[in-house]
Motif scaffolding. Structure first.
Motif, PDB file in Angstrom:
ATOM      1  N   VAL A  26       0.821  -1.210   0.000  1.00 52.78           N
ATOM      2  CA  VAL A  26       0.000   0.000   0.000  1.00 52.78           C
ATOM      3  C   VAL A  26       0.854   1.258   0.000  1.00 52.78           C
ATOM      4  CG1 VAL A  26      -1.760   1.291   1.267  1.00 52.78           C
ATOM      5  CG2 VAL A  26      -1.903  -1.195   1.117  1.00 52.78           C
ATOM      6  N   ILE A  27       1.920   1.264   0.814  1.00 53.66           N
ATOM      7  CA  ILE A  27       2.778   2.443   0.906  1.00 53.66           C
ATOM      8  C   ILE A  27       4.175   1.988   1.316  1.00 53.66           C
ATOM      9  CG2 ILE A  27       2.182   2.934   3.329  1.00 53.66           C
ATOM     10  CD1 ILE A  27       2.212   5.952   2.547  1.00 53.66           C
ATOM     11  N   ARG A  28       5.193   2.570   0.717  1.00 60.29           N
ATOM     12  CA  ARG A  28       6.567   2.206   1.073  1.00 60.29           C
ATOM     13  C   ARG A  28       6.924   2.773   2.437  1.00 60.29           C
ATOM     14  NH1 ARG A  28       8.023   2.752  -4.778  1.00 60.29           N
ATOM     15  NH2 ARG A  28       7.907   4.979  -4.498  1.00 60.29           N
ATOM     16  N   ALA A  54      -4.366   2.713  -1.823  1.00 62.55           N
ATOM     17  CA  ALA A  54      -3.029   3.301  -1.737  1.00 62.55           C
ATOM     18  C   ALA A  54      -3.092   4.823  -1.850  1.00 62.55           C
ATOM     19  CB  ALA A  54      -2.134   2.723  -2.827  1.00 62.55           C
ATOM     20  N   VAL A  55      -3.955   5.324  -2.733  1.00 62.17           N
ATOM     21  CA  VAL A  55      -4.112   6.778  -2.861  1.00 62.17           C
ATOM     22  C   VAL A  55      -4.644   7.367  -1.565  1.00 62.17           C
ATOM     23  CG1 VAL A  55      -5.354   8.607  -4.063  1.00 62.17           C
ATOM     24  CG2 VAL A  55      -4.364   6.712  -5.362  1.00 62.17           C
ATOM     25  N   ALA A  56      -5.645   6.722  -0.964  1.00 63.16           N
ATOM     26  CA  ALA A  56      -6.212   7.209   0.293  1.00 63.16           C
ATOM     27  C   ALA A  56      -5.149   7.304   1.382  1.00 63.16           C
ATOM     28  CB  ALA A  56      -7.353   6.298   0.742  1.00 63.16           C
ATOM     29  N   VAL A  57      -4.309   6.285   1.497  1.00 62.13           N
ATOM     30  CA  VAL A  57      -3.283   6.269   2.545  1.00 62.13           C
ATOM     31  C   VAL A  57      -2.191   7.298   2.259  1.00 62.13           C
ATOM     32  CG1 VAL A  57      -1.566   4.848   3.724  1.00 62.13           C
ATOM     33  CG2 VAL A  57      -3.791   3.863   3.124  1.00 62.13           C
ATOM     34  N   HIS A  58      -1.778   7.424   1.012  1.00 63.99           N
ATOM     35  CA  HIS A  58      -0.783   8.442   0.675  1.00 63.99           C
ATOM     36  C   HIS A  58      -1.331   9.851   0.914  1.00 63.99           C
ATOM     37  CE1 HIS A  58       1.467   5.184  -1.206  1.00 63.99           C
ATOM     38  NE2 HIS A  58       2.479   6.018  -1.368  1.00 63.99           N
ATOM     39  N   PHE A  59      -2.572  10.084   0.521  1.00 66.77           N
ATOM     40  CA  PHE A  59      -3.186  11.385   0.788  1.00 66.77           C
ATOM     41  C   PHE A  59      -3.211  11.667   2.281  1.00 66.77           C
ATOM     42  CE2 PHE A  59      -6.067  12.196  -3.193  1.00 66.77           C
ATOM     43  CZ  PHE A  59      -4.948  12.186  -4.002  1.00 66.77           C
ATOM     44  N   TRP A 223      -0.876  -4.849  -9.222  1.00 67.34           N
ATOM     45  CA  TRP A 223      -1.412  -5.985  -8.467  1.00 67.34           C
ATOM     46  C   TRP A 223      -2.539  -5.513  -7.546  1.00 67.34           C
ATOM     47  CZ3 TRP A 223      -2.622 -10.613  -8.664  1.00 67.34           C
ATOM     48  CH2 TRP A 223      -2.769 -11.451  -7.563  1.00 67.34           C
ATOM     49  N   THR A 224      -3.773  -5.719  -8.007  1.00 69.09           N
ATOM     50  CA  THR A 224      -4.978  -5.316  -7.278  1.00 69.09           C
ATOM     51  C   THR A 224      -6.029  -6.407  -7.409  1.00 69.09           C
ATOM     52  OG1 THR A 224      -6.234  -4.273  -9.082  1.00 69.09           O
ATOM     53  CG2 THR A 224      -4.474  -2.946  -8.052  1.00 69.09           C
ATOM     54  N   LYS A 246       9.119  -6.585 -16.663  1.00 66.44           N
ATOM     55  CA  LYS A 246       8.885  -8.017 -16.432  1.00 66.44           C
ATOM     56  C   LYS A 246       8.234  -8.343 -15.095  1.00 66.44           C
ATOM     57  CE  LYS A 246      10.872  -8.954 -20.340  1.00 66.44           C
ATOM     58  NZ  LYS A 246      10.026  -9.266 -21.512  1.00 66.44           N
ATOM     59  N   ARG A 247       7.443  -7.416 -14.587  1.00 70.10           N
ATOM     60  CA  ARG A 247       6.754  -7.670 -13.320  1.00 70.10           C
ATOM     61  C   ARG A 247       5.555  -6.747 -13.204  1.00 70.10           C
ATOM     62  NH1 ARG A 247       7.314  -3.648  -9.568  1.00 70.10           N
ATOM     63  NH2 ARG A 247       9.066  -2.182  -9.811  1.00 70.10           N
ATOM     64  N   PRO A 248       4.565  -7.102 -12.384  1.00 72.09           N
ATOM     65  CA  PRO A 248       3.485  -6.163 -12.099  1.00 72.09           C
ATOM     66  C   PRO A 248       3.956  -5.087 -11.133  1.00 72.09           C
ATOM     67  CG  PRO A 248       3.179  -8.166 -10.825  1.00 72.09           C
ATOM     68  CD  PRO A 248       4.374  -8.400 -11.717  1.00 72.09           C
ATOM     69  N   GLY A 249       3.296  -3.940 -11.188  1.00 71.13           N
ATOM     70  CA  GLY A 249       3.581  -2.887 -10.225  1.00 71.13           C
ATOM     71  C   GLY A 249       2.748  -3.046  -8.970  1.00 71.13           C
ATOM     72  N   GLN A 250       3.155  -2.346  -7.935  1.00 72.50           N
ATOM     73  CA  GLN A 250       2.423  -2.314  -6.678  1.00 72.50           C
ATOM     74  C   GLN A 250       1.615  -1.020  -6.596  1.00 72.50           C
ATOM     75  OE1 GLN A 250       2.114  -4.583  -4.415  1.00 72.50           O
ATOM     76  NE2 GLN A 250       3.712  -6.047  -4.976  1.00 72.50           N
ATOM     77  N   PRO A 251       0.469  -1.027  -5.899  1.00 78.57           N
ATOM     78  CA  PRO A 251      -0.256   0.221  -5.690  1.00 78.57           C
ATOM     79  C   PRO A 251       0.612   1.321  -5.099  1.00 78.57           C
ATOM     80  CG  PRO A 251      -1.626  -1.638  -5.045  1.00 78.57           C
ATOM     81  CD  PRO A 251      -0.267  -2.198  -5.353  1.00 78.57           C
ATOM     82  N   SER A 252       1.576   0.941  -4.268  1.00 80.74           N
ATOM     83  CA  SER A 252       2.473   1.929  -3.657  1.00 80.74           C
ATOM     84  C   SER A 252       3.360   2.617  -4.684  1.00 80.74           C
ATOM     85  CB  SER A 252       3.355   1.258  -2.598  1.00 80.74           C
ATOM     86  OG  SER A 252       4.165   0.244  -3.190  1.00 80.74           O
TER      87      SER A 252
END
Length: 284
Positions: A26-28, A54-59, A223-224, A246-252
């Motif tokens: 969700v967040i680094r 992830a957007v909610a937590v970063h905000f 990845w969601t 070569k990989r999916p991204g994370q919401p973070s």
């Protein structure tokens, strides 16, 4: 950020983040808030899970209070998002309902303002993704539901939000790499994401005089819960391996783009789209 995704599938849309293996990031831990959104209020559709969470937590880490719209089936995910926002010292309003319902869409901004007193940031993010290998298998119900959620709700929630947004406020729309490339098994989803891209450009021009900025984010494979609820288990295990990284991204890895667009750092940016997509080149 490398991870192994085992085969998995969820039978009902929308998928649940609580059932994903592994859990999305969700967040680094290295992400340090600096008050970029201090005192702001954001409304995020699809804010219970995935990119929306992830957007909610970063905000929240940047100082904003958050309202999230989600379906009642996702109550558990929404409660977890609220916990994460509150752990950042901010408030989170839960607004369950059906984005296919025009009256629900129209209530969301007012409900947010009644709780927090204002609305500064609208994130149109909710999405439905139904895979069809054969185009002729797309039913009218699939078509209507996808367009109702993926683009009609954007129009409806935005229209109602303009009663409260003022100079300096902003709108951020989640489109997709499929808006630019298309995808053979996602015709209606790709069409709605293309509509969101055009909607973003047109709306930015429409609201420029009011000094309300409008931008988009076009993620690649992230990845969601959207993914295992859309395709079969073996396809999920290969998710994201076809992009240059070569990989999916994370919401973070996507949410900071929304922070940038919502903040004063992007005060001269409108009508644009950011592309966190693992290296896919988009010439549009």
């Amino acid at each position: 950020m490398e991870m192994k995704i085992p085969p998995q599938h969820q039978d009902v849309q929308p998928g649940l983040e609580s059932e994903l293996d592994p859990q999305p990031k969700v967040i680094r831990y290295t992400y340090v808030g600096s008050g970029k959104l201090q005192g702001k209020v954001a409304l995020i559709t699809g804010g219970d899970s995935g990119i929306g969470r992830a957007v909610a937590v970063h905000f929240a880490r940047e100082g904003a209070d958050v309202a999230i719209a989600y379906t009642p089936r996702e109550e558990g995910d929404a409660q977890r998002t609220r916990q994460l926002v509150e752990q950042e010292g901010q408030q989170c309003l839960l607004l369950p309902g059906d984005l296919r319902d025009a009256s629900y869409c129209e209530r969301l901004p007012g409900d947010t303002v009644r709780r927090f007193g204002k609305l500064n940031i609208l994130v149109n993010n909710a999405g439905l993704q139904l895979a069809h290998e054969r185009f002729e298998d797309i039913t009218d119900e699939d078509l209507v539901n996808t367009f109702e959620i993926n683009i009609y709700s954007f129009f409806r929630v935005t229209r109602a939000s303009l009663n409260y947004l003022h100079e300096g406020d902003c709108i951020i729309n989640t489109t997709s790499v499929t808006a630019y490339q298309g995808r053979a098994d996602l015709p209606e989803y790709s069409a709605t994401k293309g509509a969101i891209m055009s909607f973003t450009r047109a709306l930015s021009s429409n609201l420029a005089e009011k000094k309300i900025r409008v931008n988009g984010v076009a993620p690649g494979p992230i990845w969601t819960p959207l993914n295992p609820a859309s395709v079969d288990a073996e396809q999920v295990a290969q998710f994201g391996k076809d992009v240059p990284m070569k990989r999916p991204g994370q919401p973070s890895e996507v949410a900071p783009a929304y922070v940038y667009l919502a903040s004063a750092d992007a005060s001269y940016v409108t009508g644009q789209t950011l592309h966190p997509n693992g290296g896919t080149i988009i010439n549009a």
